[in-house]
Design a protein around this motif. Structure first.
Motif, mmCIF file in Angstrom:
data_model
loop_
_atom_site.group_PDB
_atom_site.id
_atom_site.type_symbol
_atom_site.label_atom_id
_atom_site.label_comp_id
_atom_site.label_asym_id
_atom_site.label_seq_id
_atom_site.Cartn_x
_atom_site.Cartn_y
_atom_site.Cartn_z
ATOM 1 N N PHE A 1 -10.799 1.375 5.964
ATOM 2 C CA PHE A 1 -9.726 2.369 5.858
ATOM 3 C C PHE A 1 -9.821 3.118 4.530
ATOM 4 O O PHE A 1 -9.551 4.320 4.458
ATOM 5 C CB PHE A 1 -8.371 1.703 5.995
ATOM 6 C CG PHE A 1 -7.202 2.598 5.703
ATOM 7 C CD1 PHE A 1 -6.768 3.509 6.646
ATOM 8 C CD2 PHE A 1 -6.536 2.545 4.490
ATOM 9 C CE1 PHE A 1 -5.695 4.351 6.395
ATOM 10 C CE2 PHE A 1 -5.458 3.374 4.220
ATOM 11 C CZ PHE A 1 -5.029 4.280 5.174
ATOM 12 N N HIS A 2 -10.191 2.406 3.462
ATOM 13 C CA HIS A 2 -10.235 3.012 2.125
ATOM 14 C C HIS A 2 -11.586 3.641 1.795
ATOM 15 O O HIS A 2 -11.759 4.192 0.704
ATOM 16 C CB HIS A 2 -9.898 1.963 1.075
ATOM 17 C CG HIS A 2 -8.470 1.523 1.109
ATOM 18 N ND1 HIS A 2 -8.040 0.438 1.842
ATOM 19 C CD2 HIS A 2 -7.352 2.040 0.501
ATOM 20 C CE1 HIS A 2 -6.715 0.297 1.690
ATOM 21 N NE2 HIS A 2 -6.292 1.249 0.901
ATOM 22 N N ILE B 1 -9.627 -3.257 6.491
ATOM 23 C CA ILE B 1 -8.858 -2.654 5.401
ATOM 24 C C ILE B 1 -9.805 -1.921 4.441
ATOM 25 O O ILE B 1 -9.483 -0.823 3.950
ATOM 26 C CB ILE B 1 -8.035 -3.737 4.676
ATOM 27 C CG1 ILE B 1 -6.936 -4.264 5.612
ATOM 28 C CG2 ILE B 1 -7.414 -3.198 3.384
ATOM 29 C CD1 ILE B 1 -6.162 -5.461 5.085
ATOM 30 N N SER C 1 0.838 -1.183 0.000
ATOM 31 C CA SER C 1 0.000 0.000 0.000
ATOM 32 C C SER C 1 0.877 1.238 0.000
ATOM 33 O O SER C 1 1.873 1.298 0.736
ATOM 34 C CB SER C 1 -0.909 0.011 1.241
ATOM 35 O OG SER C 1 -1.566 1.268 1.374
ATOM 36 N N LEU D 1 -2.320 2.874 7.080
ATOM 37 C CA LEU D 1 -3.123 1.649 7.108
ATOM 38 C C LEU D 1 -2.755 0.806 8.330
ATOM 39 O O LEU D 1 -3.641 0.276 9.014
ATOM 40 C CB LEU D 1 -2.908 0.848 5.822
ATOM 41 C CG LEU D 1 -3.564 -0.536 5.765
ATOM 42 C CD1 LEU D 1 -5.076 -0.444 5.959
ATOM 43 C CD2 LEU D 1 -3.228 -1.227 4.441
#
Length: 382
Positions: free
Chosen positions: A380-381, A377, A305, A311
């Motif tokens: 997070f995005h 995850i 990433s 992250l």
């Protein structure tokens, strides 16, 4: 309700499978008082050699000692030059230095993270005095031994495997440990096959290499107190051999479980709505890939990433364990400044060091825990 943390590795779960049997084996060693070079050491060496397809296996005290033994026993001497990867644990380079040799770095393949045969070729074309190549089977996937063997033949090189993370991995069906002139394994507690402390193994099918490794790891002795060469105390403890001998019966299934978990991660990420690609700058994540010639044992499941540090902080706040293997390339380590490399010399290694993030993978990881890792995850995005 607060959810339980998800660790990178939970050895207590493995203990429920093998703990009682190991405790009984250790108690028997204690009763017999055979703590050094007991029968369990030879039994483990014999069983490991059979599983790995080699003629010889020499148990030793750590993976670091195994690297030194594998290099020295294969014929690496003071003043020799050894090509290796700058994207590895420090012992890869320090073992070369302990032999009195010089590490010569070559950049990695950005897809597999392993030593790039193209960069090795470029070095060999400029240098006629390279003695050996030390490829690292990083994260549990073998380096490209088709290409490396061609270079070995063309340039009359030694090939020594750093298989510390790759017990059970294969290349074209040939096990790691049986691909090169010699190989080194680590059984540090985090490894797929792990001891209850430090331990390592050297493998080879060359009788001369095996003889020297055997001598080196017991102070250069065949007969007690008669020293043929200057060796070292690098023996495997009997108790660690007993632990490994029991776990060896489970390693094939544990590696299959890791592969199943990795495949499920692949599926979960593909179904997550995240943008996946081959460049961390152009995608949310880059997933690990397996060369079709390789049997991957998934010591680590490593994503990439461009926002790796943020992250990781998000996952930590969510109670999810992660690790960075490795945050600084070897050529940038202060201890190796004398090699005279500078930032920018190995761009793929340096980029990987900025982007890689290992997420939880171990045989007993549950599907609901995997779901939570991927969901965090994705969040997070969002």
């Amino acid at each position: 309700m607060k959810l339980a943390p998800i660790p990178m590795l939970d050895l207590s779960r493995q203990y429920t499978i093998v703990g009682e049997e190991i405790q009984a084996a250790l108690a028997e060693i204690g009763r017999a008082g055979r703590f050094v070079l007991g029968k369990e050491v030879q039994a483990f060496e014999t069983a490991a050699a059979a599983m790995l397809g080699t003629t010889h296996a020499i148990g030793c005290s750590s993976g670091t000692e195994a690297l030194w033994l594998a290099l020295d026993a294969a014929g690496v001497r003071p003043g020799d030059k050894v090509i290796t990867s700058p994207f590895s644990f420090f012992a890869t380079a320090s073992a070369i230095l302990r032999c009195g040799a010089q590490p010569v770095m070559a950049d990695i393949d950005p897809v597999t993270f392993n030593l790039s045969p193209l960069t090795v070729t470029a070095i060999l074309e400029r240098n006629s005095d390279i003695k050996a190549v030390l490829p690292v089977h990083l994260y549990g996937q073998c380096a490209d031994f088709d290409a490396l063997n061609r270079l070995k033949i063309k340039h009359n090189l030694l090939l020594v495997e750093d298989a510390a993370q790759a017990f059970g991995a294969k290349w074209n069906g040939i096990p790691a440990g049986a691909l090169g002139d010699s190989a080194a394994f680590s059984f540090y507690p985090t490894k797929n096959l792990s001891a209850w402390g430090d331990a390592g193994l050297v493998t080879t099918s060359d009788d001369t290499i095996a003889d020297r490794a055997n001598l080196l790891h017991v102070h250069g002795m065949r007969e007690r107190y008669f020293h043929e060469i200057v060796g070292w105390n690098a023996r495997m403890d009997t108790m660690q051999a007993a632990v490994l001998l029991i776990k060896l019966r489970h390693i094939e299934q544990w590696n299959l479980d890791r592969a199943r978990i990795a495949a499920r991660y692949h599926w979960l990420f593909a179904d997550s709505g995240l943008t996946l690609g081959t460049s961390a700058d152009a995608a949310d994540l880059v997933l690990p890939q397996t060369d079709p010639r390789a049997t991957h044992v998934w010591h680590q499941y490593v994503i990439r990433s461009s926002r790796r540090n943020d992250l990781r902080a998000h996952l930590t706040a969510s109670g999810i364990g992660t690790e960075i293997y490795y945050p600084l390339s070897l050529h940038q380590q202060q201890a190796l400044a004398s090699l005279d490399y500078v930032p920018g010399d190995f761009p793929h290694s340096e980029c990987a060091a900025r982007e890689v993030l290992a997420i939880p993978i171990f045989p007993e990881l549950r599907e609901d825990e995997q779901d939570r890792v991927v969901e965090a995850i994705v969040a997070f995005h969002a």
